[in-house]
Motif scaffolding. Structure first.
Motif, mmCIF file in Angstrom:
data_model
loop_
_atom_site.group_PDB
_atom_site.id
_atom_site.type_symbol
_atom_site.label_atom_id
_atom_site.label_comp_id
_atom_site.label_asym_id
_atom_site.label_seq_id
_atom_site.Cartn_x
_atom_site.Cartn_y
_atom_site.Cartn_z
ATOM 1 N N VAL A 1 71.507 -128.383 -3.360
ATOM 2 C CA VAL A 1 69.941 -128.094 -3.749
ATOM 3 C C VAL A 1 69.384 -129.220 -3.966
ATOM 4 N N TYR B 1 58.932 -117.834 -2.294
ATOM 5 C CA TYR B 1 59.840 -119.265 -2.997
ATOM 6 C C TYR B 1 59.817 -120.503 -1.993
ATOM 7 N N TYR B 2 60.188 -119.698 -0.849
ATOM 8 C CA TYR B 2 61.017 -121.138 -0.149
ATOM 9 C C TYR B 2 60.014 -121.305 0.870
ATOM 10 N N GLU C 1 58.388 -124.645 0.344
ATOM 11 C CA GLU C 1 59.184 -125.922 0.581
ATOM 12 C C GLU C 1 59.323 -126.257 2.886
ATOM 13 N N PHE D 1 66.427 -122.266 -7.511
ATOM 14 C CA PHE D 1 66.414 -122.367 -6.242
ATOM 15 C C PHE D 1 68.311 -122.182 -5.696
#
Length: 977
Positions: free
Chosen positions: A13, A764-765, A768, A743
């Motif tokens: 991560v 949340y992803y 990214e 994460f």
């Protein structure tokens, strides 16, 4: 899960979050290409890469010395000036074929290619654009200019001008500026710049630190800006500061003497204090810094060629524009490196920047550009139509003491008088197209005494004279091309006759005339061309409404922002037309909204409804808090909570999907190698967005960041710094490393059965993923592709960076986590720990702007003529792909309950094709394509306590939504379900 497994997940991560992975579908990653090219260059070539040379003088043949500079030195690029489009493209192809490193091709095209190339499109000057309220038209213009630049093999346009024209006598900026209001200049310049950059053309804000308040031209001398630092911060520097915050790629530095910034009298181009100290360090600009032309007297009067270029590099510039003597400049810089006057790292920094922007211009895969059909491609009908629309929106009506529009039945004897011309003008021809009876007269420049005497005698017979000041230019020093003879004639005429005064010139030119009560109407058309002539005439005869507002102050009678709007105008951002709803239903809607306030479901709210693209209801109720001090306004900004999923994350994925950069069946493991080997690797994007991935609803990450004694000192700081970049609340910033742990915990969390279960965690992803694919920050991506093209001003993450706290409605008095009233900081705990930008929460806006986004979706992806998304994309994402599995959700959108007997937020009359979302803070937005109805409700129901559930108990959102369906049915406005 074993300790070692957790450890390796955390390490992966960490590596993922702090590496610059380029997932974009390119042949060679950016960093690899830049390194490879840089390492292939000699020291001399690295210096030469910083030089962009003059391709030609205006209207003259191309400089064949450029060929030698390309072959011998491998120069960085060329700038083209006035010429022929076909010739320029042929020359571009020829020079590119010779270049060892592809050339960066630039042009100074502030109002489009027509500023430099014949037979191409000229858009309005920036001051004309400054009069336009509908900023989405400026965005559309920027997109078209970018498209034309790419067709010509141009990679950078030296635009926009962000100078604040606060000096009416400015000889060099004037009409090139958006106006005299720093905020307005910043906003419009940012929109223009984003449109260019959105379409891969490097935008260059100019002329730093601000060339608006001067009476000298830096082409001829070194102008001085006399304001103190406070004045500069509030005026000249403000637009640059704003554009930097919005991600501008390039800034051009002017040749100016600014004692408040550097008392050495050095031109700003050569001032380390202004470039390295102010622009780079204090203002935080990391993009490409370009000098203004180094062959201008504003700098050549101070130093010789060679020394100029050296000092420009020492000051912190990256690109040396139009050096007068390239060999001499290269040799001077090499000598300075050898003697230690200039560090090699200074060359490396700028050369790598130059190569980076070449890569982003796709020059890693440069190909010859076809000349066939070039002029056809550069003269599309849609380009011409937009130019016409821009003028129609800019023309400004300052006075109307006479009944407009002029009609064919008028009993007045009317004459037209066009000045500066010896033949009938387009304006005169256009004004008779509604059968208006007029007689035309002309006052050419240099008219003799007999002509003037006869003209006075003939005009004496008319009741009204329509005067048009024409054959003008943009030069303030020459009275904008208006001759003294014309000024005297019009001043005398207006002492005796009523006139409608049409100024086809800079608005400042109005000050040349003695405006009195006989000026019955005043129309500012800004420029003298067929588009402006047609628009102005059609406003006077009633075919068009006036829409523009003055971008500059002329005098006390005509302040900046003034503009009378025609009665038949339809505002491009929607005008309330509440007559579509019977007053009985308006009272019921008011009653439901006020009930929520009285029963303390929320202190205030905004309600907006649209039918077929028109606002049928727009009302704000109550106050920001229960103290009843600040009433809710339509422009106030709310925390949208989970509407972020729909209005940011889902829109972003929709755009990447239709760009073929992502597939809905792509799994997380494809993007995040650290997830390989975990049960999260195979989770598909479509499952995350339809809430059937098996992920938990949320994780209380915040509980790990504080103890009974308060925030953990190892994680938090009271100040923003490099190690604590994420603002959680006022005076509370969290360590950058905590994002890794968040994460990591999602990766380690247990998966439940794959069925519908509402979850924040999958979203949340999404930011990214967007950043991996596009190399853009998530908030910048959605702003560029959606909010800016839609003309939205208040829709953003982290609103405190852009708006006063007083405009932002507070949410909770947080007693569990942050121990303060939240106002402008996102309420959601997880989003706060990510600095206010996340895929599941963090977006702020007002009801009207949310409604505009929903209307764009109902319009099958268009708004105000700008294509945002494709119809097929919207249809796919707003469907319910897993309805057969008892999952009502669309892809990122909520849908009505599959069983009408089930409880749901939307009205029961909402059609099965409708879609929307709700938010924890008390928000709701819904669109119904079958009924062409949009409904938005925003509140702060969690003030002061997030446990307040009265809004749900009262069903306020549902009840008001129901009322609109009933109202439309009562009015028989095609409601179906």
């Amino acid at each position: 899960m074993t300790f070692s497994h957790k450890f390796f997940i955390s390490i992966f991560v960490l590596l993922f979050l702090f590496s610059k992975i380029n997932y974009s579908q390119t042949i060679i990653p950016e960093e690899t290409w830049v390194d490879s090219v840089y390492n292939s260059l000699s020291q001399e070539e690295r210096i030469a890469q910083l030089m962009v040379v003059r391709a030609n003088k205006s209207g003259e043949p191309y400089d064949e010395n450029v060929t030698g500079l390309i072959k011998k030195y491998n120069i960085g690029g060329v700038t083209f000036f006035k010429g022929d489009a076909v010739d320029q493209l042929n020359k571009t192809n020829q020079w590119q074929s010779m270049a060892k490193t592809p050339l960066f091709v630039t042009i100074d095209g502030e109002w489009g290619l027509g500023m430099r190339l014949n037979k191409t499109i000229s858009y309005p000057y920036q001051m004309t654009l400054g009069a336009i309220d509908n900023d989405s038209l400026i965005y559309k213009m920027g997109c078209q200019i970018a498209e034309q630049c790419k067709r010509m093999g141009i990679h950078s346009n030296f635009a926009p001008v962000v100078d604040v024209n606060n000096n009416a006598s400015n000889p060099v900026i004037g009409m090139r500026s958006f106006g005299d209001d720093p905020q307005a200049v910043a906003k419009k310049a940012s929109i223009y710049a984003k449109a260019l950059q959105h379409n891969r053309i490097l935008a260059t804000a100019k002329h730093f630190p601000g060339h608006g308040d001067t009476q000298n031209d830096s082409h001829k001398t070194l102008p001085t800006i006399t304001g103190d630092r406070k004045h500069l911060n509030e005026n000249e520097l403000l637009p640059f500061d704003y554009l930097i915050s919005q991600g501008i790629d390039g800034i051009m530095v002017a040749h100016l003497n600014v004692p408040a910034l550097d008392s050495s009298n050095l031109p700003s181009t050569l001032s380390n204090k202004m470039i390295s100290g102010l622009l780079k360090e204090e203002m935080g600009f990391e993009g490409l810094i370009i000098t203004d032309a180094l062959d201008m007297k504003g700098v050549t009067n101070s130093f010789p060629s060679g020394l100029i270029e050296l000092k420009a590099l020492q000051a912190g510039n990256d690109v040396l524009l139009l050096p007068a003597d390239v060999p001499k400049a290269i040799q001077t810089i090499k000598t300075a490196i050898d003697s230690g006057q200039l560090l090699p790292q200074r060359i490396e920094e700028s050369c790598r920047k130059m190569l980076t922007y070449k890569y982003r211009a796709r020059l890693y895969n440069h190909q010859t550009i076809a000349v066939e059909n070039l002029l056809i491609d550069l003269q599309k009908t849609e380009y011409q139509n937009l130019v016409s629309e821009l003028y129609e929106n800019a023309i400004t009506l300052l006075r109307t003491d006479i009944m407009l529009p002029l009609s064919a039945g008028s009993k007045l004897k009317i004459a037209t008088l066009a000045t500066g011309n010896g033949k009938l003008t387009g304006f005169q021809k256009e004004i008779t197209k509604n059968s208006l009876t007029v007689r035309h007269f002309l006052l050419p420049n240099k008219a003799d005494a007999n002509k003037i005497a006869l003209l006075k005698k003939e005009l004496a017979n008319f009741d009204l004279v329509i005067v048009s000041i024409q054959n003008t230019n943009i030069l303030a020093a020459k009275n904008f091309g208006i001759e003294d003879q014309v000024i005297r004639f019009v001043n005398e005429l207006t002492t005796k006759k009523s006139v409608i005064f049409n100024l086809f010139a800079s608005p400042y030119a109005l000050n040349l005339f003695k405006v009195n009560d006989n000026y019955k109407s005043i129309l500012i058309a800004y420029q003298d061309n067929p588009f402006a002539e047609k628009a102005a005439a059609n406003i006077l005869i009633g075919n068009l409404p006036a829409k523009g507002h003055l971008p500059v102050m002329l005098n006390d009678s005509f302040p900046s922002g003034m503009g009378l709007i025609g009665a038949n105008i339809i505002d491009d951002k929607l005008i309330p037309k509440q007559a579509a709803i019977d007053n009985l239903f308006i009272k019921k809607i008011d009653s439901f909204a006020m009930e929520g306030i009285q029963k303390k479901a929320y202190p205030g709210c905004q309600v907006v409804a649209l039918k077929q693209g028109e606002i049928i209801f727009q009302q704000s109720y109550g106050f920001h808090t229960y103290e009843n001090t600040d009433s809710v306004k339509n422009t106030d900004i709310y925390d949208l909570a989970s509407l972020t999923k729909m209005l940011a994350s889902t829109l972003a994925i929709m755009k990447l999907y239709e760009q073929n950069k992502i597939k809905l069946d792509d799994s997380l493991g494809k993007f995040f190698p650290y997830l390989i080997g975990t049960n999260k690797s195979g989770l598909k994007i479509i499952d995350l967005m339809t809430h059937q991935s098996g992920l938990d609803g949320w994780i209380p990450f915040h509980l790990q960041t504080f103890t009974e004694l308060g925030p953990k000192p190892a994680l938090y700081s009271n100040n923003l710094d490099e190690n604590h970049p994420f603002r959680v609340a006022n005076n509370l910033f969290i360590s950058r490393t905590f994002k890794n742990l968040m994460f990591s915990q999602i990766a380690e969390s247990k998966l439940k059965t794959k069925e519908y279960r509402y979850s924040d965690l999958g979203f949340y992803y999404i930011p990214e993923i967007v950043e991996l694919i596009t190399n853009k920050k998530f908030d910048a991506f959605v702003d560029e592709y959606f909010y800016t093209p839609l003309g939205l001003e208040s829709t953003c993450f982290r609103p405190l960076l852009r708006f006063p706290k007083s405009q932002i409605v507070p949410t909770e008095q947080d007693k569990e986590f942050r121990h303060q009233l939240l106002q402008g900081d996102v309420h959601d705990y997880g989003a706060a720990l990510l600095g206010g930008i996340s895929g599941h929460a963090g977006l702020f806006s007002n009801a009207t702007e949310v409604a505009i986004i929903m209307q764009m979706l109902l319009n099958e992806g268009t708004y105000n003529g700008v294509r945002i998304l494709e119809p097929e994309t919207i249809k796919k994402f707003t469907s319910a792909p897993f309805a057969a599995k008892k999952n009502r959700r669309g892809i990122g959108f909520d849908k009505p309950p599959l069983d009408k007997k089930e409880d749901g937020m939307p009205a029961t009359e909402a059609s099965a094709k409708s879609y929307g979302h709700s938010g924890f803070t008390g928000t709701f937005a819904w669109a119904d394509p079958e009924n062409q109805l949009v409904f938005v409700f925003l509140s702060n129901r969690i003030h002061p306590d997030a446990t307040n559930s009265m809004l749900s108990k009262l069903s306020t959102r549902t009840n008001i939504h129901e009322m609109f369906y009933k109202a439309l049915k009562a009015n028989k406005l095609n409601v179906s379900n």
